[in-house]
Motif scaffolding. Structure first.
Motif, PDB file in Angstrom:
ATOM      1  N   ASP A  85       0.819  -1.213   0.000  1.00 12.43           N
ATOM      2  CA  ASP A  85       0.000   0.000   0.000  1.00 12.43           C
ATOM      3  C   ASP A  85       0.852   1.262   0.000  1.00 12.43           C
ATOM      4  N   VAL A  86       1.946   1.241   0.741  1.00 13.91           N
ATOM      5  CA  VAL A  86       2.834   2.401   0.792  1.00 13.91           C
ATOM      6  C   VAL A  86       3.530   2.603  -0.551  1.00 13.91           C
ATOM      7  N   VAL A  87       4.018   1.527  -1.142  1.00  9.34           N
ATOM      8  CA  VAL A  87       4.683   1.625  -2.443  1.00  9.34           C
ATOM      9  C   VAL A  87       3.722   2.178  -3.491  1.00  9.34           C
ATOM     10  N   GLU A  88       2.491   1.689  -3.519  1.00  5.72           N
ATOM     11  CA  GLU A  88       1.517   2.170  -4.505  1.00  5.72           C
ATOM     12  C   GLU A  88       1.190   3.641  -4.296  1.00  5.72           C
ATOM     13  N   ALA A  89       1.094   4.060  -3.039  1.00  2.00           N
ATOM     14  CA  ALA A  89       0.822   5.470  -2.758  1.00  2.00           C
ATOM     15  C   ALA A  89       1.970   6.358  -3.240  1.00  2.00           C
ATOM     16  N   LEU A  90       3.202   5.920  -3.023  1.00  2.00           N
ATOM     17  CA  LEU A  90       4.358   6.714  -3.464  1.00  2.00           C
ATOM     18  C   LEU A  90       4.468   6.742  -4.983  1.00  2.00           C
ATOM     19  N   LYS A  91       4.020   5.685  -5.635  1.00  2.00           N
ATOM     20  CA  LYS A  91       3.961   5.699  -7.095  1.00  2.00           C
ATOM     21  C   LYS A  91       2.885   6.662  -7.586  1.00  2.00           C
ATOM     22  N   VAL A  99      12.570  10.745  -6.152  1.00  2.00           N
ATOM     23  CA  VAL A  99      13.845  10.464  -5.495  1.00  2.00           C
ATOM     24  C   VAL A  99      13.569  10.251  -4.014  1.00  2.00           C
ATOM     25  N   LEU A 100      14.344   9.334  -3.399  1.00  2.00           N
ATOM     26  CA  LEU A 100      14.179   9.040  -1.974  1.00  2.00           C
ATOM     27  C   LEU A 100      15.541   9.064  -1.303  1.00  2.00           C
ATOM     28  N   ARG A 101      15.659   9.867  -0.250  1.00  2.00           N
ATOM     29  CA  ARG A 101      16.918  10.018   0.490  1.00  2.00           C
ATOM     30  C   ARG A 101      16.947   9.046   1.670  1.00  2.00           C
ATOM     31  N   TRP A 102      18.133   8.449   1.924  1.00  2.00           N
ATOM     32  CA  TRP A 102      18.309   7.422   2.961  1.00  2.00           C
ATOM     33  C   TRP A 102      19.800   7.268   3.248  1.00  2.00           C
ATOM     34  N   PRO A 103      20.251   6.850   4.439  1.00  2.48           N
ATOM     35  CA  PRO A 103      19.515   6.362   5.619  1.00  2.48           C
ATOM     36  C   PRO A 103      19.234   7.435   6.663  1.00  2.48           C
ATOM     37  N   GLY A 104      19.608   8.672   6.416  1.00  2.00           N
ATOM     38  CA  GLY A 104      19.348   9.779   7.332  1.00  2.00           C
ATOM     39  C   GLY A 104      19.784  11.047   6.641  1.00  2.00           C
ATOM     40  N   GLY A 105      19.682  12.207   7.349  1.00  9.72           N
ATOM     41  CA  GLY A 105      19.480  12.384   8.748  1.00  9.72           C
ATOM     42  C   GLY A 105      20.665  12.063   9.636  1.00  9.72           C
ATOM     43  N   CYS A 106      20.458  12.414  10.908  1.00  8.53           N
ATOM     44  CA  CYS A 106      21.496  12.182  11.921  1.00  8.53           C
ATOM     45  C   CYS A 106      21.927  10.726  11.961  1.00  8.53           C
ATOM     46  N   PHE A 107      20.999   9.812  11.647  1.00 10.73           N
ATOM     47  CA  PHE A 107      21.347   8.393  11.658  1.00 10.73           C
ATOM     48  C   PHE A 107      22.456   8.081  10.650  1.00 10.73           C
ATOM     49  N   GLY A 161      10.084   3.114  -8.416  1.00 10.30           N
ATOM     50  CA  GLY A 161      10.488   3.709  -9.687  1.00 10.30           C
ATOM     51  C   GLY A 161      11.152   5.054  -9.494  1.00 10.30           C
ATOM     52  N   CYS A 162      11.890   5.206  -8.373  1.00  6.28           N
ATOM     53  CA  CYS A 162      12.534   6.493  -8.074  1.00  6.28           C
ATOM     54  C   CYS A 162      14.045   6.342  -7.993  1.00  6.28           C
ATOM     55  N   GLU A 163      14.725   7.485  -8.037  1.00  3.07           N
ATOM     56  CA  GLU A 163      16.179   7.512  -7.894  1.00  3.07           C
ATOM     57  C   GLU A 163      16.550   7.363  -6.418  1.00  3.07           C
ATOM     58  N   PRO A 164      17.564   6.547  -6.107  1.00  9.40           N
ATOM     59  CA  PRO A 164      18.075   6.498  -4.730  1.00  9.40           C
ATOM     60  C   PRO A 164      19.019   7.674  -4.467  1.00  9.40           C
ATOM     61  N   TYR A 165      18.941   8.218  -3.264  1.00  8.29           N
ATOM     62  CA  TYR A 165      19.835   9.293  -2.821  1.00  8.29           C
ATOM     63  C   TYR A 165      20.445   8.814  -1.508  1.00  8.29           C
ATOM     64  N   ILE A 166      21.741   8.519  -1.554  1.00  3.78           N
ATOM     65  CA  ILE A 166      22.460   7.987  -0.393  1.00  3.78           C
ATOM     66  C   ILE A 166      23.141   9.127   0.361  1.00  3.78           C
ATOM     67  N   ALA A 167      22.904   9.187   1.679  1.00  2.00           N
ATOM     68  CA  ALA A 167      23.627  10.128   2.531  1.00  2.00           C
ATOM     69  C   ALA A 167      24.777   9.377   3.180  1.00  2.00           C
ATOM     70  N   GLY A 168      26.012   9.765   2.855  1.00  2.00           N
ATOM     71  CA  GLY A 168      27.194   9.070   3.332  1.00  2.00           C
ATOM     72  C   GLY A 168      27.623   9.515   4.716  1.00  2.00           C
ATOM     73  N   ASN A 169      28.313   8.619   5.416  1.00  2.00           N
ATOM     74  CA  ASN A 169      28.772   8.860   6.782  1.00  2.00           C
ATOM     75  C   ASN A 169      30.124   9.572   6.776  1.00  2.00           C
ATOM     76  N   VAL A 170      30.103  10.854   7.087  1.00  2.00           N
ATOM     77  CA  VAL A 170      31.335  11.627   7.254  1.00  2.00           C
ATOM     78  C   VAL A 170      31.618  11.867   8.730  1.00  2.00           C
ATOM     79  N   GLY A 171      30.559  11.935   9.536  1.00  2.00           N
ATOM     80  CA  GLY A 171      30.716  12.265  10.958  1.00  2.00           C
ATOM     81  C   GLY A 171      31.502  11.239  11.745  1.00  2.00           C
ATOM     82  N   SER A 172      31.145   9.946  11.620  1.00  2.00           N
ATOM     83  CA  SER A 172      31.856   8.907  12.372  1.00  2.00           C
ATOM     84  C   SER A 172      32.469   7.861  11.463  1.00  2.00           C
TER      85      SER A 172
END
Length: 493
Positions: free
Chosen positions: A54-60, A66-74, A120-131
């Motif tokens: 249901d979530v995937v269909e709604a986002l379609k 584009v979807l950004r992941w895994p964070g954020g502070c995480f 059907g979106c582009e992945p956007y990776i946030a890389g770990n520079v902090g730790s």
């Protein structure tokens, strides 16, 4: 009903509205990933490879680009090797940033790429520079994108992904002025130069490298960062700006608020325009050819959590107030699409200004979701010059009543989106279309009381309806825009 004029000049076609402006953000925070997006393959909730159908269909439906992941502070505590391989062997950790809960890493790189493929979106990776380390991020790029013989490519194949993925968007750090390392801009600029050198384009994959930009009105960060990266310019810098009517300690309720708090929220939403303009002025001094884009990869309303929920989960309801601030903000992004190349509302499911809320097997689309659906045809269209003779709304704090943007698609159709944040006044908007005639018109209306929201008992309280509150006269369109509403108007030849 007050009458105002709105001019749309179809002959003055401006910048392309990148579809990525309508992007989203998913973090290992609260119930965004687990329960919200990912339930696992053994769940009774209908899923494909663990992703909620249901979530995937709604986002379609809203054409999530584009979807950004895994964070954020995480992101700056995330070590990607913990999230690959057989799930039973993945490391467990405590998510110290968000709620102190156990993170079992069952959702990692392979799962995220699967999610993006399903949407059907582009992945956007946030890389770990902090730790993290340069080696760690470089190896992650190799793991995801290299189509050859190497330790990381072989590890990917061992874990079931024979061919590499395509990865375009790479954020080098997140909020490095804060939770990403408490760095000064000069220090981060040196770190960015070092990290980007080892994040290589492999096997025909070309990275769009994004530097950590400023927090809100920190114009000094932008100035110092741009001055130190003149010969190592990133593709873009990332700005973060959240709207809250109160303070960090007491942000205000998401559903129980006064008209004064409502208009204060509108005022702070409109501030996005000034913030973008000032950062762009600084960027232009260092980048006269406009090679560097501006990405607002965290934005949205931030209120106190819903009573009785984990304070670290940032779960809040979503009202018509949120819908109007989303409409205002997206109109602003459209108007600045010459520099704003991407934006990512925070966050996609169950966190902050979410477009989707879930509770067990139930799912609802929030008022903000419906704004993204009503605005979706702006994606990859061309911005048109538009201007509205505005009025002020509010009490102690006065704001523009109307916000608008207009675009033209390749087939010549025009989408005009208008919000009216005035709680008391309806407007009759006389739309004057310069250099264009149309024979076909359709509209949608999203309207509710300011604190109206969709619940798990009734998910259809605030949703758009087909709207006929307009007429065509002498090459003009006379459009009624009710109080506390958003209208999208489509025009075809």
């Amino acid at each position: 009903m007050k009458q105002v004029k709105l001019f749309v000049n179809a002959a003055n076609q401006k910048s392309k509205i990148n579809r990525e402006i309508y992007g989203h953000f998913s973090e290992h925070l609260g119930r965004c990933i687990y329960e919200g997006i990912y339930v696992g393959e053994e769940s009774s909730i209908p899923n494909k490879k663990g992703m909620r159908n249901d979530v995937v269909e709604a986002l379609k439906e809203i054409k999530t680009p584009v979807l950004r992941w895994p964070g954020g502070c995480f992101a700056d505590e995330y070590h990607w090797k913990d999230g690959i391989g057989p799930k039973e062997g993945r490391k467990r950790m405590v998510n110290t940033n968000w709620g102190g809960v156990v993170e079992d890493n069952s959702f990692g790189t392979h799962e995220f790429m699967e999610l993006c493929e399903q949407i059907g979106c582009e992945p956007y990776i946030a890389g770990n520079v902090g730790s993290g380390t340069v080696q760690e991020l470089a190896e992650w790029i190799e793991y995801m994108t290299f189509d050859g013989e190497s330790p990381m490519a072989n590890l990917r194949k061992k874990n079931g992904q024979e061919k590499p993925w395509k990865l375009k968007y790479l954020g080098i750090g997140n909020e490095n002025w804060g939770c990403g390392g408490s760095m000064f801009p000069e220090y981060y600029a040196h770190e960015y130069r070092r990290y980007q050198e080892y994040c290589k384009n492999l096997s025909g994959n070309e990275l769009y490298k994004i530097a950590c930009g400023p927090n809100s009105t920190d114009y000094d960060w932008t100035d110092k960062l741009m001055s130190m990266l003149t010969n190592r310019l990133p593709k873009a810098i990332a700005l973060h700006y959240y709207v809250m009517p109160g303070t960090w300690a007491k942000k205000g309720s998401a559903t129980d608020f006064s008209t004064e708090e409502y208009y204060n929220t509108m005022h702070k939403a409109y501030m996005m325009d000034e913030i973008i303009e000032k950062h762009c002025e600084i960027m232009s001094r260092h980048d006269k050819e406009h090679k560097v884009g501006l990405i607002v990869d965290e934005w949205g309303n931030w209120f106190d959590v819903e009573p009785g929920t984990n304070p670290g989960f940032l779960y809040q309801q979503n009202t018509m107030r949120d819908a109007i601030t989303a409409a205002i903000t997206l109109n602003i992004f459209n108007q600045h699409s010459d520099r704003v190349v991407m934006a990512n509302i925070a966050q996609v499911v169950n966190v902050l200004q979410a477009v989707i809320l879930t509770e067990g097997e139930k799912m609802i689309k929030t008022p903000t979701f419906h704004i993204f659906r009503m605005y979706r045809d702006h994606q990859d269209a061309t911005l048109l010059d538009s201007y509205v003779e505005n009025n002020e709304a509010g009490e102690d704090v006065l704001v523009p009543a109307l916000s608008q943007s207009a675009s033209i698609s390749e087939d010549g159709s025009i989408l005009l989106t208008i919000s009216n944040c005035d709680l008391a006044e309806d407007y009759e908007v006389v739309v004057d279309l310069v250099d264009r005639e149309f024979s076909e018109c359709s509209a949608e209306l999203l309207q509710s009381k300011m604190d109206g929201y969709n619940s798990f008992e009734d998910g259809h309280i605030v949703e758009p309806v087909d709207y006929n509150g307009y007429r065509m006269e002498d090459k003009k369109i006379i459009l009624a825009v009710p109080a506390c509403s958003v209208v999208s108007l489509k025009l075809k030849r």
